[in-house]
Design a protein around this motif. Sequence first.
Motif, PDB file in Angstrom:
ATOM      1  N   LYS A  22       0.774  -1.383  -0.437  1.00  0.00           N
ATOM      2  CA  LYS A  22       0.409   0.606   0.035  1.00  0.00           C
ATOM      3  C   LYS A  22       0.668   1.496   0.104  1.00  0.00           C
ATOM      4  O   LYS A  22       1.706   1.178   0.717  1.00  0.00           O
ATOM      5  CB  LYS A  22      -0.956   0.191   0.949  1.00  0.00           C
ATOM      6  CG  LYS A  22      -1.729   1.371   0.955  1.00  0.00           C
ATOM      7  CD  LYS A  22      -2.754   0.609   1.953  1.00  0.00           C
ATOM      8  CE  LYS A  22      -3.637   2.347   2.483  1.00  0.00           C
ATOM      9  NZ  LYS A  22      -4.966   1.657   3.284  1.00  0.00           N
ATOM     10  N   ASP A  57      -7.632  -1.730   1.322  1.00  0.00           N
ATOM     11  CA  ASP A  57      -7.134  -3.627   2.606  1.00  0.00           C
ATOM     12  C   ASP A  57      -7.548  -4.440   1.735  1.00  0.00           C
ATOM     13  O   ASP A  57      -7.421  -5.273   2.503  1.00  0.00           O
ATOM     14  CB  ASP A  57      -7.903  -2.343   3.801  1.00  0.00           C
ATOM     15  CG  ASP A  57      -6.534  -1.416   3.703  1.00  0.00           C
ATOM     16  OD1 ASP A  57      -5.052  -0.810   3.248  1.00  0.00           O
ATOM     17  OD2 ASP A  57      -6.876  -0.297   5.028  1.00  0.00           O
ATOM     18  N   LYS A 114      -6.364  -7.959   1.624  1.00  0.00           N
ATOM     19  CA  LYS A 114      -6.129  -9.160   2.794  1.00  0.00           C
ATOM     20  C   LYS A 114      -6.843 -10.608   1.590  1.00  0.00           C
ATOM     21  O   LYS A 114      -6.562 -11.350   1.891  1.00  0.00           O
ATOM     22  CB  LYS A 114      -7.070  -8.906   3.594  1.00  0.00           C
ATOM     23  CG  LYS A 114      -6.743  -9.712   4.495  1.00  0.00           C
ATOM     24  CD  LYS A 114      -7.501 -10.050   6.307  1.00  0.00           C
ATOM     25  CE  LYS A 114      -7.864 -10.989   7.113  1.00  0.00           C
ATOM     26  NZ  LYS A 114      -8.033 -11.760   7.005  1.00  0.00           N
TER      27      LYS A 114
END
Length: 205
Positions: A86, A121, A125
């Motif tokens: 990120k 996010d 994941k």
Amino acid sequence: MSSSFRYNLLRSVKPYTPFTPQLTKSMLRVLIQVSVHYIESKKSSSEVLSLALNKLTNGGHKIPPNFCELFTMVFLTMQIFLRYPKGVVKHHELRKCLMDDLNLTEEYVEDICKVLLNHRDVLSKNFSDTKMDRVKMSKLQWRINISLSLNTVQIDKPTIVLHFKLQNKEYRTLELPLSMFQQVCYNIAFLLNELQSLQSRLALK
């Protein structure tokens, strides 16, 4: 921005840009949805493609001739972006690559960026979790299909058929035109070369 992001985008996704004129806004949104679904689930690519085709058909949309290539273009773009930590690829840099390198319109770029940046996010994941859990291949067989025209002695374009046996005892069959098979061979050779270079660098440390 990591220079490797643009490099990977150009190498893996740029070859599909000739098909972008077939893309529509409604189709792009369906392709984004099923790409996210593929990232978040353990479904096979064939199941995800069937889902996309059903969504488009039920919505009354015409299926373009190069639908699979368009799906690959959208999915690879998202996949390459999610491989980077990120913050490495900035918002304006991602937009510039999509517009300048992939020739996507500002409207299309906005839809892709909205999903990748607003849901980064969760997508990262899920991408990390599912890619480790996907069923692995245990055996591969292949053959060349050659068909003869009835009216002439001309041989039609050959295709390559790949037959996969998975570790869960299921089978998958994939038929590719010769040009795409050559592209797959090139990408595999390139990947093996990159892995060898990485191993060499690690051995020198």
